[in-house]
Design a protein around this motif. Structure first.
Motif, mmCIF file in Angstrom:
data_model
loop_
_atom_site.group_PDB
_atom_site.id
_atom_site.type_symbol
_atom_site.label_atom_id
_atom_site.label_comp_id
_atom_site.label_asym_id
_atom_site.label_seq_id
_atom_site.Cartn_x
_atom_site.Cartn_y
_atom_site.Cartn_z
ATOM 1 N N PRO A 50 0.760 -1.318 -0.038
ATOM 2 C CA PRO A 50 -0.008 -0.066 0.078
ATOM 3 C C PRO A 50 0.887 1.259 0.125
ATOM 4 N N LEU A 51 0.321 2.068 -0.659
ATOM 5 C CA LEU A 51 1.171 3.528 -0.806
ATOM 6 C C LEU A 51 1.181 4.179 0.463
ATOM 7 N N GLU A 52 0.190 4.243 1.242
ATOM 8 C CA GLU A 52 0.086 4.666 2.395
ATOM 9 C C GLU A 52 -0.626 3.927 3.589
ATOM 10 N N ALA A 53 -0.408 3.703 4.625
ATOM 11 C CA ALA A 53 -0.823 2.981 5.765
ATOM 12 C C ALA A 53 -0.525 3.483 7.079
ATOM 13 N N VAL A 54 -1.637 3.566 8.156
ATOM 14 C CA VAL A 54 -1.425 3.885 9.492
ATOM 15 C C VAL A 54 -1.840 2.908 10.352
ATOM 16 N N ALA A 55 -1.146 2.945 11.212
ATOM 17 C CA ALA A 55 -1.796 1.954 12.620
ATOM 18 C C ALA A 55 -2.537 3.019 13.344
ATOM 19 N N LEU A 56 -3.470 2.418 13.885
ATOM 20 C CA LEU A 56 -4.634 2.896 14.869
ATOM 21 C C LEU A 56 -4.558 2.673 16.164
ATOM 22 N N THR A 57 -4.618 3.714 16.996
ATOM 23 C CA THR A 57 -4.543 3.528 18.550
ATOM 24 C C THR A 57 -6.019 3.912 18.753
ATOM 25 N N PRO A 58 -6.827 3.057 18.942
ATOM 26 C CA PRO A 58 -8.426 3.563 19.200
ATOM 27 C C PRO A 58 -8.587 4.356 20.572
ATOM 28 N N MET A 59 -9.204 5.321 20.588
ATOM 29 C CA MET A 59 -9.679 6.074 21.746
ATOM 30 C C MET A 59 -10.799 5.718 22.159
ATOM 31 N N HIS A 60 -11.916 6.064 21.446
ATOM 32 C CA HIS A 60 -13.227 5.629 21.829
ATOM 33 C C HIS A 60 -14.172 5.058 20.554
ATOM 34 N N TRP A 61 -15.392 4.134 20.753
ATOM 35 C CA TRP A 61 -15.850 3.914 19.673
ATOM 36 C C TRP A 61 -17.276 3.198 20.110
ATOM 37 N N SER A 62 -18.113 2.978 19.309
ATOM 38 C CA SER A 62 -19.353 2.421 19.510
ATOM 39 C C SER A 62 -19.779 1.571 18.427
ATOM 40 N N VAL A 63 -20.100 0.364 18.707
ATOM 41 C CA VAL A 63 -20.598 -0.561 17.565
ATOM 42 C C VAL A 63 -22.334 -0.554 17.623
ATOM 43 N N VAL A 64 -22.792 -0.325 16.508
ATOM 44 C CA VAL A 64 -24.195 -0.135 16.380
ATOM 45 C C VAL A 64 -24.745 -1.436 15.295
ATOM 46 N N PRO A 65 -25.387 -2.726 15.710
ATOM 47 C CA PRO A 65 -25.697 -3.481 14.712
ATOM 48 C C PRO A 65 -26.441 -3.024 13.298
ATOM 49 N N LEU A 66 -26.093 -3.344 12.381
ATOM 50 C CA LEU A 66 -26.706 -3.049 10.946
ATOM 51 C C LEU A 66 -26.599 -4.170 10.227
ATOM 52 N N ASP A 67 -27.493 -4.698 9.566
ATOM 53 C CA ASP A 67 -27.528 -5.763 8.917
ATOM 54 C C ASP A 67 -26.986 -5.610 7.230
ATOM 55 N N GLY A 68 -26.250 -6.239 6.544
ATOM 56 C CA GLY A 68 -25.958 -6.015 5.264
ATOM 57 C C GLY A 68 -25.098 -5.056 4.862
ATOM 58 N N GLN A 69 -25.262 -4.391 3.616
ATOM 59 C CA GLN A 69 -24.487 -3.657 3.088
ATOM 60 C C GLN A 69 -24.329 -2.226 3.867
ATOM 61 N N ARG A 70 -23.275 -1.583 3.920
ATOM 62 C CA ARG A 70 -23.216 -0.180 4.477
ATOM 63 C C ARG A 70 -22.090 0.577 3.858
ATOM 64 N N VAL A 71 -22.084 1.990 4.077
ATOM 65 C CA VAL A 71 -20.829 2.931 3.840
ATOM 66 C C VAL A 71 -20.135 2.994 4.966
ATOM 67 N N LYS A 72 -18.936 2.666 4.560
ATOM 68 C CA LYS A 72 -17.734 3.051 5.754
ATOM 69 C C LYS A 72 -17.090 4.250 5.272
ATOM 70 N N ARG A 73 -17.066 5.265 6.148
ATOM 71 C CA ARG A 73 -16.384 6.596 5.667
ATOM 72 C C ARG A 73 -15.063 6.760 6.974
ATOM 73 N N THR A 74 -14.077 6.907 6.182
ATOM 74 C CA THR A 74 -12.924 7.317 7.021
ATOM 75 C C THR A 74 -12.278 8.705 6.790
ATOM 76 N N LEU A 75 -12.083 9.393 7.758
ATOM 77 C CA LEU A 75 -11.457 10.784 7.771
ATOM 78 C C LEU A 75 -10.273 10.783 8.554
ATOM 79 N N LEU A 76 -9.189 10.858 7.762
ATOM 80 C CA LEU A 76 -7.953 10.923 8.424
ATOM 81 C C LEU A 76 -7.401 12.380 8.236
ATOM 82 N N LEU A 77 -7.173 13.059 9.383
ATOM 83 C CA LEU A 77 -6.745 14.586 9.358
ATOM 84 C C LEU A 77 -5.533 14.685 10.257
#
Length: 198
Positions: free
Chosen positions: A65-92
């Motif tokens: 990969p031309l660019e890859a970052v390792a993540l240190t999670p701070m906070h998260w929440s998982v909400v059930p969602l069946d099937g296909q979904r849109v995954k959005r990533t904002l790198l800042l």
């Protein structure tokens, strides 16, 4: 296990789908960035693995990969969602020398968004692990949505976004514009959950 986000060229990105069966990989999802994305390379690869994306790719005979970052999670929440979904990533990237108090306020207002914006399903805020992957990026803000309109409509157009969060990205706002102007705002379809409880 470490969560990674990698940016790939769109051409050939489908080859990375086989990474999900590689040794040491617990989760893998790749997809071409949808229209409206900017700052990426054409596709996004989400990986949870004992090995780096470069090592996983090499083991499969794929380009690094031309660019890859390792993540240190701070906070998260998982909400059930069946099937296909849109995954959005904002790198800042927060500007060097920004006071820790301002960084904490930026993070707190990002974390407040799910309470105001109903279309956000699962979400995660992470810092980029600079020891493992020295990077221009400092933070990764991720969400899942049931459809594209949940992101491009309610999320991006919500008053909380414009009045509370957007100011951190505007260097003309005194005392608040702490984010570098170049960001990677990328989103793609995923057949399965990307953000999961560890």
């Amino acid at each position: 296990m470490t969560r990674w986000v990698a940016l790939l060229p769109a051409e050939g990105s489908e080859s990375y789908e086989k990474a999900g069966t590689a040794a040491g990989v617990s989760a893998s999802a790749v997809g071409p960035d949808l229209p409206g994305s900017f700052g990426g390379l054409g596709a996004t690869w989400d990986l949870t693995s004992e090995r780096s994306p470069a090592e996983v790719a090499a083991g499969l005979g794929l380009p690094e990969p031309l660019e890859a970052v390792a993540l240190t999670p701070m906070h998260w929440s998982v909400v059930p969602l069946d099937g296909q979904r849109v995954k959005r990533t904002l790198l800042l990237a927060v500007r060097p020398g920004t006071a820790a108090e301002l960084v904490a306020r930026l993070e707190a207002e990002l974390l407040a968004m799910p309470a105001h914006i109903s279309t956000i399903r699962s979400w995660a805020l992470s810092r980029v692990d600079q020891e493992r992957t020295p990077s221009r990026w400092t933070h990764c803000w991720e969400q899942e949505f049931a459809d594209v309109e949940g992101l491009t409509g309610e999320y991006l157009g919500h008053p909380f976004h414009w009045t509370c969060v957007d100011r951190w990205f505007d260097n003309e706002v005194p005392g608040a514009g702490v984010v570098e102007p170049l960001v990677a705002h990328v989103f793609c379809w995923s057949e399965r959950a990307v953000l999961v409880d560890d």
